[in-house]
Design a protein around this motif. Structure first.
Motif, PDB file in Angstrom:
ATOM      1  N   ASN A  71       0.864  -1.560  -0.032  1.00 52.05           N
ATOM      2  CA  ASN A  71       0.058   0.307   0.281  1.00 52.05           C
ATOM      3  C   ASN A  71       0.622   1.772   0.409  1.00 52.05           C
ATOM      4  OD1 ASN A  71      -3.006  -0.496   0.588  1.00 52.05           O
ATOM      5  ND2 ASN A  71      -1.596  -2.343   1.459  1.00 52.05           N
ATOM      6  N   LEU A  72       2.029   1.657   0.486  1.00 52.29           N
ATOM      7  CA  LEU A  72       2.716   2.309   0.412  1.00 52.29           C
ATOM      8  C   LEU A  72       3.742   3.000  -0.594  1.00 52.29           C
ATOM      9  CD1 LEU A  72       4.840   2.195   3.648  1.00 52.29           C
ATOM     10  CD2 LEU A  72       3.476   3.769   3.207  1.00 52.29           C
ATOM     11  N   VAL A  73       3.842   1.673  -1.722  1.00 51.67           N
ATOM     12  CA  VAL A  73       4.310   1.633  -2.668  1.00 51.67           C
ATOM     13  C   VAL A  73       3.094   2.351  -3.910  1.00 51.67           C
ATOM     14  CG1 VAL A  73       5.105   0.124  -4.666  1.00 51.67           C
ATOM     15  CG2 VAL A  73       6.451   0.178  -2.656  1.00 51.67           C
ATOM     16  N   ALA A  74       2.297   2.282  -3.664  1.00 48.71           N
ATOM     17  CA  ALA A  74       1.018   2.272  -4.981  1.00 48.71           C
ATOM     18  C   ALA A  74       0.450   3.479  -4.379  1.00 48.71           C
ATOM     19  CB  ALA A  74      -0.292   1.310  -4.070  1.00 48.71           C
ATOM     20  N   ALA A  75       0.239   3.928  -3.112  1.00 50.65           N
ATOM     21  CA  ALA A  75      -0.188   5.188  -2.691  1.00 50.65           C
ATOM     22  C   ALA A  75       1.458   6.791  -3.161  1.00 50.65           C
ATOM     23  CB  ALA A  75       0.266   5.676  -0.890  1.00 50.65           C
ATOM     24  N   TYR A  76       2.239   6.304  -3.482  1.00 52.38           N
ATOM     25  CA  TYR A  76       3.235   6.510  -3.898  1.00 52.38           C
ATOM     26  C   TYR A  76       3.429   7.178  -5.037  1.00 52.38           C
ATOM     27  CZ  TYR A  76       8.048   8.031  -5.720  1.00 52.38           C
ATOM     28  OH  TYR A  76       9.345   8.512  -6.230  1.00 52.38           O
ATOM     29  N   HIS A  77       3.282   6.095  -6.489  1.00 49.15           N
ATOM     30  CA  HIS A  77       2.959   6.073  -7.307  1.00 49.15           C
ATOM     31  C   HIS A  77       1.352   6.667  -7.188  1.00 49.15           C
ATOM     32  CE1 HIS A  77       5.819   2.276  -7.685  1.00 49.15           C
ATOM     33  NE2 HIS A  77       5.718   3.366  -9.423  1.00 49.15           N
ATOM     34  N   THR A  94       0.995  12.092 -22.726  1.00 46.91           N
ATOM     35  CA  THR A  94       0.932  12.530 -20.680  1.00 46.91           C
ATOM     36  C   THR A  94       0.079  11.260 -19.850  1.00 46.91           C
ATOM     37  OG1 THR A  94      -0.199  14.429 -20.633  1.00 46.91           O
ATOM     38  CG2 THR A  94      -0.792  13.098 -19.058  1.00 46.91           C
ATOM     39  N   GLU A  95      -0.415  10.228 -20.739  1.00 45.19           N
ATOM     40  CA  GLU A  95      -1.311   9.017 -20.716  1.00 45.19           C
ATOM     41  C   GLU A  95      -0.358   8.250 -20.340  1.00 45.19           C
ATOM     42  OE1 GLU A  95      -3.909   8.869 -20.099  1.00 45.19           O
ATOM     43  OE2 GLU A  95      -4.069  11.056 -20.163  1.00 45.19           O
ATOM     44  N   LEU A  96       1.168   8.325 -21.871  1.00 47.07           N
ATOM     45  CA  LEU A  96       2.128   7.337 -21.427  1.00 47.07           C
ATOM     46  C   LEU A  96       2.810   7.333 -20.672  1.00 47.07           C
ATOM     47  CD1 LEU A  96       3.808   5.590 -23.126  1.00 47.07           C
ATOM     48  CD2 LEU A  96       5.012   7.757 -23.649  1.00 47.07           C
ATOM     49  N   ARG A  97       2.948   9.107 -19.579  1.00 48.73           N
ATOM     50  CA  ARG A  97       3.397   9.025 -18.205  1.00 48.73           C
ATOM     51  C   ARG A  97       2.622   8.203 -17.148  1.00 48.73           C
ATOM     52  NH1 ARG A  97       7.600   8.493 -14.874  1.00 48.73           N
ATOM     53  NH2 ARG A  97       7.404  10.080 -13.055  1.00 48.73           N
ATOM     54  N   MET A  98       1.431   8.617 -17.231  1.00 51.40           N
ATOM     55  CA  MET A  98       0.556   7.686 -16.890  1.00 51.40           C
ATOM     56  C   MET A  98       0.647   6.109 -16.481  1.00 51.40           C
ATOM     57  SD  MET A  98      -1.480  10.602 -14.896  1.00 51.40           S
ATOM     58  CE  MET A  98      -3.352   9.249 -14.229  1.00 51.40           C
ATOM     59  N   ASP A  99       0.492   5.620 -17.293  1.00 52.08           N
ATOM     60  CA  ASP A  99       0.866   4.206 -17.240  1.00 52.08           C
ATOM     61  C   ASP A  99       2.001   3.679 -16.969  1.00 52.08           C
ATOM     62  OD1 ASP A  99      -2.327   2.949 -18.246  1.00 52.08           O
ATOM     63  OD2 ASP A  99      -1.746   3.673 -20.483  1.00 52.08           O
ATOM     64  N   GLU A 100       3.276   4.600 -17.558  1.00 53.73           N
ATOM     65  CA  GLU A 100       4.733   4.331 -16.965  1.00 53.73           C
ATOM     66  C   GLU A 100       3.671   3.886 -15.397  1.00 53.73           C
ATOM     67  OE1 GLU A 100       6.949   6.986 -18.246  1.00 53.73           O
ATOM     68  OE2 GLU A 100       7.599   6.060 -20.278  1.00 53.73           O
ATOM     69  N   LEU A 101       3.394   5.096 -15.430  1.00 56.17           N
ATOM     70  CA  LEU A 101       4.176   4.820 -13.280  1.00 56.17           C
ATOM     71  C   LEU A 101       3.114   3.886 -13.148  1.00 56.17           C
ATOM     72  CD1 LEU A 101       2.725   9.017 -12.512  1.00 56.17           C
ATOM     73  CD2 LEU A 101       4.628   7.396 -11.709  1.00 56.17           C
ATOM     74  N   ARG A 102       1.337   3.636 -13.519  1.00 55.65           N
ATOM     75  CA  ARG A 102       1.020   2.298 -12.959  1.00 55.65           C
ATOM     76  C   ARG A 102       2.276   1.039 -13.399  1.00 55.65           C
ATOM     77  NH1 ARG A 102      -3.385   5.187 -16.053  1.00 55.65           N
ATOM     78  NH2 ARG A 102      -4.514   6.101 -14.352  1.00 55.65           N
ATOM     79  N   HIS A 103       2.416   1.414 -14.573  1.00 53.91           N
ATOM     80  CA  HIS A 103       2.799  -0.271 -14.324  1.00 53.91           C
ATOM     81  C   HIS A 103       4.211  -0.541 -13.669  1.00 53.91           C
ATOM     82  CE1 HIS A 103       1.074  -0.671 -18.232  1.00 53.91           C
ATOM     83  NE2 HIS A 103       0.933  -1.937 -18.268  1.00 53.91           N
ATOM     84  N   SER A 104       4.744   0.085 -13.668  1.00 54.21           N
ATOM     85  CA  SER A 104       5.691   0.779 -12.419  1.00 54.21           C
ATOM     86  C   SER A 104       5.252  -0.195 -10.744  1.00 54.21           C
ATOM     87  CB  SER A 104       6.786   1.857 -11.928  1.00 54.21           C
ATOM     88  OG  SER A 104       5.837   2.714 -12.027  1.00 54.21           O
ATOM     89  N   ASP A 105       4.419   0.945 -10.804  1.00 56.63           N
ATOM     90  CA  ASP A 105       3.542   0.367  -9.548  1.00 56.63           C
ATOM     91  C   ASP A 105       3.182  -1.521  -9.334  1.00 56.63           C
ATOM     92  OD1 ASP A 105       2.045  -0.464  -7.447  1.00 56.63           O
ATOM     93  OD2 ASP A 105       0.281   0.966  -7.912  1.00 56.63           O
ATOM     94  N   TRP A 106       2.311  -1.941 -10.408  1.00 56.56           N
ATOM     95  CA  TRP A 106       2.429  -3.100 -10.386  1.00 56.56           C
ATOM     96  C   TRP A 106       3.237  -4.386 -10.615  1.00 56.56           C
ATOM     97  CZ3 TRP A 106      -1.209  -1.655 -15.700  1.00 56.56           C
ATOM     98  CH2 TRP A 106      -2.261  -0.724 -15.072  1.00 56.56           C
ATOM     99  N   ALA A 107       4.433  -4.076 -11.239  1.00 55.36           N
ATOM    100  CA  ALA A 107       5.098  -4.701 -11.462  1.00 55.36           C
ATOM    101  C   ALA A 107       6.110  -4.945  -9.621  1.00 55.36           C
ATOM    102  CB  ALA A 107       7.050  -3.728 -12.417  1.00 55.36           C
TER     103      ALA A 107
END
Length: 266
Positions: A71-77, A94-107
């Motif tokens: 949850n800390l990792v997810a909140a940070y992202h 912008t959407e590319l940046r958004m999905d970069e953050l999402r995938h780094s979170d999920w990874a």
């Protein structure tokens, strides 16, 4: 502060920002509750009930620690997602940046969720299609990486007609392999939990995972070629992914943490 507040009020997608802020707050609160359950366990001031499964002291610490990190990792992202949404308008970049953050979170969080789910069972000897819990966690990471290639490397296959046949095939295969790994992970979890009592709510926490793949597939189908990005699609993705993250991460943390204090989370 005044400038930031004015920027938020004037932002045309303030509803999206509100959703992201609520998600951030929910994940952060789940992390704090997980920390509290960890401290309570180390202090031995509470007793564990049988609402989940019979867990030992060390395993309970492990589960609380995993919940906290997830949850800390997810909140940070999500903090990063908020910064993007409040500083830039919707665009392809912008959407590319958004999905970069999402995938780094999920990874990071998906492998940890796998470890947490198998830790709750606390039965290292159970048979898995993917052999071991550690390899299952690695497959979860690989699943995210393969999906990221199709999304980030090939821009959701938006220009699939303009790319070479090898790249096109690679992108489709990567997405298909990502979905296959998801199916194998779900089969292992369903098989493992079918032999454990009092776990019906936990099934929901991982059976929502196909929702992520569905949102990704929807974004592929509704993308437009070129440098524009559909605003409605961006908003829908923000809301859908936020709902999935809150349930599968924060909701799961609230459920396992509440059990530490002898309460029913659901």
């Amino acid at each position: 502060m005044a400038t930031s507040f004015t920027r938020l009020v004037d932002y045309e997608d303030s509803a999206t920002v509100f959703v992201l802020r609520v998600t951030f707050a929910t994940l952060a609160s789940a992390a704090l509750l997980s920390i509290a359950s960890f401290v309570a366990t180390t202090s031995e001031v509470v007793l564990f009930n049988n609402s989940l499964v019979k867990v030992d002291y060390n395993n309970s610490l492990y589960i609380s620690a995993l919940s906290t990190i997830i949850n800390l990792v997810a909140a940070y992202h999500y903090y990063g997602l908020i910064k993007v949404r409040t500083s830039q308008s919707v665009s392809k970049d912008t959407e590319l940046r958004m999905d970069e953050l999402r995938h780094s979170d999920w990874a990071v969080t998906m492998p940890l969720l796998i470890l947490k789910l198998h830790a709750i069972i606390n039965n290292p000897g159970h048979d898995l299609l993917l052999q071991t819990t550690e390899f299952s966690a690695f497959c979860a990471f690989l699943m995210i990486v393969l999906g990221a290639f199709s999304r980030l490397g090939l821009d959701e296959l938006a220009n699939i007609r303009n790319i070479g046949p090898f790249t096109r095939l690679t992108g489709i295969l990567c997405y298909a392999m990502s979905v296959l790994l998801l199916i194998l992970l779900l089969i292992d979890l369903c098989t493992s939990y079918s032999a454990v009592t009092n776990t019906a709510p936990i099934f929901a926490f991982f059976l929502v995972w196909p929702g992520y793949a569905l949102v990704a597939l929807t974004s592929v189908l509704f993308r437009q070629r070129g440098d524009t990005y559909p605003k409605d699609l961006a908003f829908s993705k923000d809301v859908a992914y936020a709902a999935l993250d809150v349930f599968s991460k924060a909701g799961f943390a609230w459920y396992t943490s509440s059990a530490v204090f002898g309460k029913s989370g659901f």
